[in-house]
Each structure stands twice: as structure tokens, then as C-alpha cells.
Design a protein around this motif. Structure first.
Motif, PDB file in Angstrom:
ATOM      1  N   ILE A  33     -43.462  16.389 -26.505  1.00  0.00           N
ATOM      2  CA  ILE A  33     -42.031  16.451 -26.183  1.00  0.00           C
ATOM      3  C   ILE A  33     -41.802  16.508 -24.680  1.00  0.00           C
ATOM      4  O   ILE A  33     -40.925  15.826 -24.137  1.00  0.00           O
ATOM      5  N   ALA A  34     -42.578  17.322 -23.979  1.00  0.00           N
ATOM      6  CA  ALA A  34     -42.441  17.422 -22.524  1.00  0.00           C
ATOM      7  C   ALA A  34     -43.365  16.456 -21.808  1.00  0.00           C
ATOM      8  O   ALA A  34     -43.022  15.913 -20.749  1.00  0.00           O
ATOM      9  N   LEU A  35     -44.543  16.226 -22.393  1.00  0.00           N
ATOM     10  CA  LEU A  35     -45.541  15.400 -21.717  1.00  0.00           C
ATOM     11  C   LEU A  35     -45.089  13.951 -21.587  1.00  0.00           C
ATOM     12  O   LEU A  35     -45.252  13.328 -20.531  1.00  0.00           O
ATOM     13  N   ASN A  36     -44.512  13.397 -22.645  1.00  0.00           N
ATOM     14  CA  ASN A  36     -44.157  11.973 -22.624  1.00  0.00           C
ATOM     15  C   ASN A  36     -43.115  11.638 -21.563  1.00  0.00           C
ATOM     16  O   ASN A  36     -43.329  10.723 -20.755  1.00  0.00           O
ATOM     17  N   SER A  62     -37.488   9.297 -31.754  1.00  0.00           N
ATOM     18  CA  SER A  62     -38.445   8.335 -32.302  1.00  0.00           C
ATOM     19  C   SER A  62     -39.549   9.046 -33.081  1.00  0.00           C
ATOM     20  O   SER A  62     -40.035   8.523 -34.098  1.00  0.00           O
ATOM     21  N   ALA A  63     -39.956  10.229 -32.618  1.00  0.00           N
ATOM     22  CA  ALA A  63     -40.960  10.998 -33.362  1.00  0.00           C
ATOM     23  C   ALA A  63     -40.410  11.402 -34.724  1.00  0.00           C
ATOM     24  O   ALA A  63     -41.101  11.281 -35.748  1.00  0.00           O
ATOM     25  N   ALA A  79     -47.744  12.315 -39.160  1.00  0.00           N
ATOM     26  CA  ALA A  79     -46.631  12.383 -38.206  1.00  0.00           C
ATOM     27  C   ALA A  79     -46.828  11.356 -37.101  1.00  0.00           C
ATOM     28  O   ALA A  79     -47.964  11.006 -36.754  1.00  0.00           O
ATOM     29  N   LEU A  80     -45.730  10.874 -36.556  1.00  0.00           N
ATOM     30  CA  LEU A  80     -45.774   9.858 -35.512  1.00  0.00           C
ATOM     31  C   LEU A  80     -45.014  10.334 -34.278  1.00  0.00           C
ATOM     32  O   LEU A  80     -44.114  11.173 -34.368  1.00  0.00           O
ATOM     33  N   PHE A 372     -38.961  18.254 -35.167  1.00  0.00           N
ATOM     34  CA  PHE A 372     -38.745  17.418 -33.984  1.00  0.00           C
ATOM     35  C   PHE A 372     -37.258  17.272 -33.696  1.00  0.00           C
ATOM     36  O   PHE A 372     -36.828  17.356 -32.532  1.00  0.00           O
ATOM     37  N   LEU A 373     -36.456  17.070 -34.736  1.00  0.00           N
ATOM     38  CA  LEU A 373     -35.020  16.938 -34.533  1.00  0.00           C
ATOM     39  C   LEU A 373     -34.418  18.204 -33.923  1.00  0.00           C
ATOM     40  O   LEU A 373     -33.508  18.136 -33.093  1.00  0.00           O
TER      41      LEU A 373
END
Length: 475
Positions: A33-36, A62-63, A79-80, A372-373
Motif C-alpha cells: 500500500i505504501a511501497l507501490n 486495483s488490489a 490475492a492480487l 484493502f478497501l
């Protein structure tokens, strides 16, 4: 209803087990979440806060969407999210486009990069619907298939150690960990950085502490080891920054916890630049799209098979039921990610953590997607994660990806030479596609010249020819 839709009894699981597995999977991959957004926006330096917010939203959405696709189309506990390695490659490609096209802003190249992701995602979908995608992967030499994840791993380690730690010299030039701190020595570094030198030391120490902690936690089978390691190293960095007179939480003063949908719609949503895509050269553009396609194919199928085997989901012939639906989920997620504003979305190997907790159906994926949401409200907190903490995670994930090298036959020079060249070219040129290309070319040449041309598939020969054209033919 859950029983009928997800076939829980048939898969020997319960709602309680599936929910726990979903939480476990989320904990192991929440670091993305933070890394991307940190990685593909140049840690905020190239695109500004709005672009960071946009990519953050694209990452979360998107995840969640990809994981829901996997749940409802394939009923699998996978999970994606935007793939590691592919996001680093994406950032490199965007920088190349900016330089080749002479763009004044990073955002213009970013839009061209999203065009590449969309085209590759559409191509993924077509190949999957036609049942060709898996056959293509099978036609590629095993040595090259094994070398690709390892090469990406080395690239991640390289990025993690050379990444911008937010430190600049008196002339405004960025200072990097390995490139400057270790190569120039403490005296030269201190002379160049002056009052910024303590912050450089703090960044280096934070990175190593985070890496060591993640490794120890992972060794002890702690779920969410990467996430906990990033949190601990972030804490070290925050304390150090406060001690040095810098407030790391200053961004929270005027921060809004309303999901930054507006930034996403303004900066990245459906923002494609197909004209700019070909500014890098027609042949280079085509081969870049092919490279993204190939890497995602190998990564996804390898992850699906490896995780499914651990979960006992393979039949007596080693095949997974509804494999094509799982691949379709992956390709649709990539298209969705491109439309919202992020790099290729793929199945995460961290899904194995949820499988180990007993996850066997899409209900596991539903829980992960919902978590994720829920993160769409956490953008200001995610932005507080410092670059050194992100680097520690990058380095560790890269080391894990190197594990594919253990499966190579080191007595067979027709395998080890292509793999060695693949690794060198990926790292030396910062291009996954270049590594794949030299790997295919060297494999083909060695096999043909040693009389084993029957072992070279037609597809390998065609791709080798295309890469030769990319390297040596100009337009």
C-alpha cells in the motif's frame, strides 16, 4: 449462501478458517500500500503529493478489485496487487520515456507508461480467453523461466540499496546509499552533505535495521513480517528525525482523511498517452509491452502453481481446476489497474500465508479485498512511511525472489550461461526485457550450435529474432 457460492464443505473449510486466512494474507502483503506509490512516483520527488495520492488510491482499488475477481470468477484463496519488480520496471520505463520524448514532467511519461500496462493487460486477456497464455509459458526455456524472478530479485535489491533516501547535497543533487554513502566514504560524504549528513546516516541505519528485523521475523514464521519490519524501522526513523530536529509528522497537520478520489481522477484515472508510448521508438515500445506480458505470465502461473500445490489444489496430473479463470482474474486486474493509475497487477506469492492458515476458497480473497478497501481512508498515514523502511522491504522481497536459482541445473552450461547473462543484463541495463532477450538469444544460439536445436521451440526462436531486432536494428 456462503456455503452454496464458495463450496466450503467441498473444500474442507469453514467461514471462521477462511476469515482468519484472509486477515493473514492481508497482513503479509499490506506493505504494498505504501511501497507501490513510493516506488513508482519516485518517492514523491517526480510527481508531487497529488500523484502519490492518485497512485495510492489506484494501488488500493486495483488490489481489492483483482482479489475480488479471483474470489468470484475462480473461487480461489489468492490475492492480487501491483507486482513487485514490475512496478520497479514500470518506473524505469517511465523515466526512459520522459528522456526519449523530451517531456518536461514525469506525469507525461507516466501516462505513456499506463498505456503500456493497458495494452499488455488487454493482450493478457485475449491470450487467456483463447487458452494460449499457459502454452506460451510452457514453450519458453525452463532456464529463462527460472532466471526471470531471480533477475527481478537482484533488481529489487539494487533499487533498495541505491534508492533516494530524501537526502540532497548543497547543490540540490540527490544522495544515494550505495552510490555515494559507501563508495565515497564518511569524510567525503559528510563534506558534501554538511548538516544533512546525520540524516543520511539515519537513513542507512534504518534500512539495515529494517532488513535485519524482517529477516528474523520471517525466520520465526511471524505472519506479516514485512509489514511489522517496515513499521519498526519507520518508528526508528521517526524517533531519529525528531532527535535531529525534523518533524516527520508535519504532513499530518493539514492532511485530509477523506479518500483522495479527486487526485486520482485528476492525475491518473483513464489518463493514457498512446502517442507518447511510441516516442521511445516503435520497436522498443513493442518489446517493452512483450516484456511486461512475459514477466506477468511467468510470475502469475508460477505463483498459482506453487501456492495451489501447497494447498493440495492440484489433481493427479498436476493441474489446477479453473486455472484459466484464475489467469483471467489476473489479466482483468491489470486492465483495471492501468485505468486507475498503477503498474501491472498480479497474483502475490504472499497468498501462501493465507493458504497455510487453511484458506481454500474465494471467501479468503473476499476478506482480503475488503481489508484493502478499508485502507482508502489511510492515505496520510501511508505517506508517513519513510523511504528507508520501504527500501528494507524491497531488499528482502528481492532476496526471496532469488530462490528460483536453486532449481537450475548448474552442470548444464546451456542453462547457466543464459541465466548468468540474463541476470547481468537485467541489473546492468535496469531492464527486465533486456535480460529476457539476452537469455533467449544465448539459449537459442548455444542449443543450435551444440546440435540440440530440437530443444528450441519455434516461439523461442521468434522471440529471439525480435530481441535481436530490438538490440541492433534502428528505425
Amino acid at each position: 449462501m456462503l456455503e452454496r457460492f464458495f463450496r466450503l464443505k467441498e473444500n474442507h473449510t469453514t467461514v471462521k478458517v477462511e476469515v482468519l486466512a484472509g486477515f493473514t494474507t492481508f497482513m503479509t502483503m499490506a506493505y504494498i500500500i505504501a511501497l507501490n506509490p513510493n516506488l513508482i512516483t519516485g518517492f514523491g520527488a517526480n510527481g508531487g503529493q497529488k500523484l502519490w495520492n492518485a497512485v495510492f488510491m489506484a494501488t488500493v482499488l486495483s488490489a481489492a478489485a483483482g482479489t475480488f475477481f479471483m474470489a468470484f470468477l475462480a473461487n480461489k484463496p489468492f490475492a492480487l496487487a501491483p507486482g513487485m519488480g514490475l512496478n520497479s520496471y514500470f518506473a524505469t520505463v517511465v523515466t526512459t520515456i520522459v528522456a526519449a520524448a523530451g517531456y518536461e514532467t514525469y506525469l507525461e511519461g507516466f501516462e505513456a507508461g499506463l498505456s503500456i500496462i493497458l495494452v499488455s493487460g488487454v493482450l493478457f486477456t485475449i491470450l487467456t480467453l483463447c487458452g494460449i497464455r499457459e502454452k506460451i509459458v510452457d514453450a519458453i526455456p525452463e532456464a529463462v523461466r527460472l532466471g526471470i524472478p531471480a533477475g527481478i530479485g537482484f533488481m529489487l535489491v539494487h533499487v533498495g540499496f541505491t534508492t533516494n533516501a530524501g537526502i540532497y547535497d548543497e547543490n540540490g543533487n540527490a544522495y544515494y546509499m550505495l552510490t555515494h554513502f559507501f563508495s565515497e566514504g564518511p569524510s567525503a560524504t559528510k563534506a558534501a552533505l554538511g548538516t544533512q549528513y546525520p540524516f543520511m546516516v539515519l537513513s542507512v541505519v534504518t534500512t539495515f535495521l529494517g532488513l535485519f528485523l524482517i529477516t528474523v521475523l520471517h525466520h520465526r514464521n511471524v505472519k506479516g513480517s514485512i509489514l511489522f519490519g517496515m513499521a519498526a524501522s519507520s518508528l526508528v526513523y521517526w524517533i531519529g528525525s525528531l532527535a535531529l530536529g525534523r518533524n516527520p509528522f508535519a504532513g499530518l497537520i493539514h492532511a485530509s482523511f477523506i479518500p483522495p478520489f479527486q487526485d486520482m481522477f485528476e492525475m491518473t484515472f483513464l489518463k493514457f498517452n498512446f502517442k507518447g508510448l511510441f516516442r521511445m521508438g516503435t520497436f522498443s515500445a513493442i518489446m517493452t509491452i512483450i516484456s511486461f506480458c512475459m514477466v506477468d505470465m511467468f510470475d502469475t502461473i508460477g505463483t498459482l502453481y506453487g501456492t495451489a500445490k501447497k494447498a493440495g489444489m492440484l489433481d493427479e496430473n498436476g493441474n489446477m481446476r479453473d486455472m484459466n479463470r484464475a489467469l483471467l482474474s489476473d489479466s482483468l486486474a491489470t486492465c483495471f489497474g492501468a485505468c486507475t493509475g498503477t503498474s501491472t497487477v498480479t497474483t502475490f506469492i504472499e497468498s501462501a500465508a493465507g493458504v497455510e492458515e487453511g484458506g481454500r476458497t474465494g471467501l479468503t480473497s473476499v476478506v482480503t479485498g475488503l481489508l484493502f478497501l478499508a485502507c482508502i481512508f489511510a492515505a496520510p498515514f501511508a505517506a508517513l512511511v519513510p523511504a528507508p523502511a520501504t527500501s528494507a522491504a524491497l531488499i528482502f522481497v528481492g532476496v526471496l525472489m532469488m530462490g528460483s536459482l536453486k532449481e537450475i541445473d548448474y552442470q548444464d552450461y546451456s542453462q547457466i550461461v543464459p541465466v548468468a547473462l540474463l541476470l547481468i543484463f537485467m541489473i546492468g541495463t535496469s531492464g527486465i526485457g533486456n535480460g529476457i532477450g539476452i537469455g533467449l538469444i544465448s539459449y537459442s544460439v548455444i542449443k543450435i550450435c551444440t546440435g540440440k536445436y530440437r530443444e528450441v521451440s519455434l516461439l523461442t526462436l521468434i522471440l529471439s529474432g525480435l530481441f535481436i531486432g530490438k538490440f541492433f536494428i534502428t528505425f
